[in-house]
Design an enzyme around this catalytic site. Structure first.
Site, PDB file in Angstrom:
ATOM      1  N   ALA A 118       0.749  -1.132   0.166  1.00 35.02           N
ATOM      2  CA  ALA A 118       0.008   0.071  -0.132  1.00 35.02           C
ATOM      3  C   ALA A 118       0.668   1.428  -0.083  1.00 35.02           C
ATOM      4  CB  ALA A 118      -1.239   0.340   1.287  1.00 35.02           C
ATOM      5  N   PRO A 120       3.458   4.433  -0.652  1.00 35.59           N
ATOM      6  CA  PRO A 120       2.919   5.539  -0.199  1.00 35.59           C
ATOM      7  C   PRO A 120       1.765   6.126   0.163  1.00 35.59           C
ATOM      8  CG  PRO A 120       3.456   6.246  -2.171  1.00 35.59           C
ATOM      9  CD  PRO A 120       3.593   4.446  -1.947  1.00 35.59           C
ATOM     10  N   GLY A 121       0.557   4.866  -0.333  1.00 42.81           N
ATOM     11  CA  GLY A 121      -1.151   5.730  -0.044  1.00 42.81           C
ATOM     12  C   GLY A 121      -1.584   6.111  -0.732  1.00 42.81           C
ATOM     13  N   LYS A 123      -3.731   4.497  -3.097  1.00 47.57           N
ATOM     14  CA  LYS A 123      -4.892   4.662  -2.897  1.00 47.57           C
ATOM     15  C   LYS A 123      -5.400   4.674  -2.120  1.00 47.57           C
ATOM     16  CE  LYS A 123      -3.593   2.694  -7.872  1.00 47.57           C
ATOM     17  NZ  LYS A 123      -1.788   3.301  -6.805  1.00 47.57           N
ATOM     18  N   ASP A 141       2.560  -3.146   3.201  1.00 44.81           N
ATOM     19  CA  ASP A 141       3.669  -2.725   3.685  1.00 44.81           C
ATOM     20  C   ASP A 141       4.161  -4.266   3.656  1.00 44.81           C
ATOM     21  OD1 ASP A 141       4.554  -0.676   0.736  1.00 44.81           O
ATOM     22  OD2 ASP A 141       5.455  -1.510   1.783  1.00 44.81           O
ATOM     23  N   ASP A 168       5.089  -9.310   4.419  1.00 43.51           N
ATOM     24  CA  ASP A 168       5.488  -9.714   3.541  1.00 43.51           C
ATOM     25  C   ASP A 168       4.152 -10.153   2.774  1.00 43.51           C
ATOM     26  OD1 ASP A 168       6.633 -11.021   1.155  1.00 43.51           O
ATOM     27  OD2 ASP A 168       8.797 -11.479   2.332  1.00 43.51           O
ATOM     28  N   ASP A 189      -2.194  -3.286  -5.867  1.00 41.08           N
ATOM     29  CA  ASP A 189      -1.358  -2.497  -7.302  1.00 41.08           C
ATOM     30  C   ASP A 189       0.114  -2.840  -6.797  1.00 41.08           C
ATOM     31  OD1 ASP A 189      -0.905  -0.239  -8.775  1.00 41.08           O
ATOM     32  OD2 ASP A 189      -0.437   0.921  -6.843  1.00 41.08           O
ATOM     33  N   CYS A 243       2.064   0.000 -13.287  1.00 43.30           N
ATOM     34  CA  CYS A 243       2.834   0.847 -13.658  1.00 43.30           C
ATOM     35  C   CYS A 243       3.611   0.495 -14.197  1.00 43.30           C
ATOM     36  CB  CYS A 243       2.934   2.629 -12.847  1.00 43.30           C
ATOM     37  SG  CYS A 243       4.299   1.536 -11.472  1.00 43.30           S
TER      38      CYS A 243
END
Ligand SMILES: C[S@@+](CC[C@H](N)C(=O)[O-])C[C@H]1O[C@@H](n2cnc3c(N)ncnc32)[C@H](O)[C@@H]1O
Length: 316
Positions: A118, A120-121, A123, A141, A168, A189, A243
């Site tokens: 998640a 740096p946040g 979403k 994370d 993990d 993501d 991405c």
């Protein structure tokens, strides 16, 4: 031309037709890319933001197909830095395509949501800004520095009700068997080879790129997904995004999920955006399952958006 860049471009030319290849190239060649932001609905509204922008001769355009997403037309991110709406985190810089996955989730109050990998946040905060902090979301994370960034971002945006788990993602289910069939929505993501970061004119941005990195990330993505599918509740949704452009980390991952989890079906995504493309049916001689055809979305990189891949699955 450096070897990495040459190999990368050859791959890109295999993925896209001539026209789309040229669109992609403009992204890599650009020295500057447009600034996109969303309005932090926990702190302000669109009206206040636009009033301030106007007073400062800044123009922003709403992007129609997203709920809360704007592009700064006159491109000057640093002009935002002095504005209170920026300093107070009333607007939050987030790329166009990175906002799409959450918009594709039909969020409801009381949904049990897992945001795996998640930090740096972007979403996590987008979800809570929509749900107005009403319900807990679990953000995972494994990297403490990134988790600290996540905490900072959440605090500044007034995001609450986030339970952060440092673990993990490849063995979260084994460690938390109580999460079996637990979540209504999972945002995956995942870490990827981040090919969007490449600039042709900046050697530092592509030195890392090689097929081995792509393969390594694809392996990690599969390991994480194998672990999180059992935590999704029947009838509910998992959104997958990266991405990066390599089919090994995109279509092939969807193919992997459909082959290994018969309980999953892929959902058709409708996106009325000129830079959105459908799947690749084959790559490196591998033919992907045809259900993927119209379901997934590949967002071509352009000056206003980094590239992105999005797919949505439902547990039958
Ligand atoms: C693409 S970023 C995620 C971006 C995030 N979803 C957002 O919207 O802000 C990938 C994240 O995965 C984390 N990560 C990488 N490997 C991981 C693992 N095995 N378990 C948990 N997190 C991991 C990284 O620390 C990084 O923060």
């Amino acid at each position: 031309m450096k070897e990495q860049l040459k190999n990368f471009l050859e791959k890109l030319a295999k993925i896209y037709n001539k026209n789309d290849f040229e669109i992609c190239k403009s992204w890599f060649e650009a020295e500057k890319r447009k600034t996109c932001f969303r309005v932090n609905l926990l702190k302000t509204d669109k009206e206040e933001v636009f009033e301030v922008l106007e007073k400062n001769n800044l123009k922003a355009r709403k992007i129609d197909f997203l709920k809360n997403w704007y592009v700064l037309e006159n491109w000057k991110e640093k002009d935002l830095w002095d504005l209170d709406i920026f300093k107070d985190w009333k607007i939050y810089l987030q790329s166009l395509s990175s906002q799409i996955p959450v918009d594709f989730l039909d969020l409801k109050e009381k949904d049990k949501i897992l945001d795996i990998t998640a930090s740096p946040g972007w979403k996590t905060s987008q979800v809570q800004s929509i749900l107005k902090n009403t319900w807990e979301i679990i953000a995972v994370d494994n990297n403490q520095i990134r988790i600290d960034k996540l905490k900072f971002t959440l605090e500044r945006q007034w995001i609450k009700n986030v339970k952060i788990l440092k673990t993990d993602a490849r063995n979260i289910f084994e460690k938390n068997p109580n999460f079996e069939n637990y979540f209504d929505k999972i945002i995956a993501d995942l870490p990827c080879s981040a090919e969007w970061k490449i600039f042709f004119w900046k050697e530092k941005s592509f030195w890392y790129w090689k097929e081995e990195i792509v393969r390594k990330n694809a392996k990690l993505q599969k390991e994480i997904l194998k672990n999180i599918v059992p935590m999704l509740k029947k009838d509910w949704e998992l959104i997958y995004s990266t991405c990066t452009i390599s089919p090994e980390e995109n279509e092939d991952i969807c193919h992997f999920l459909l082959c290994n989890f018969p309980e999953l079906e892929i959902v058709n995504l409708e996106l009325n955006y000129e830079n959105s493309r459908n799947w690749l049916c084959t790559f490196w001689k591998k033919i992907f399952k045809k259900e993927i055809a119209n379901a997934v979305k590949r967002i071509l990189p352009s000056l206003e958006s980094e590239w992105f891949f999005i797919a949505k699955f439902r547990k039958k």
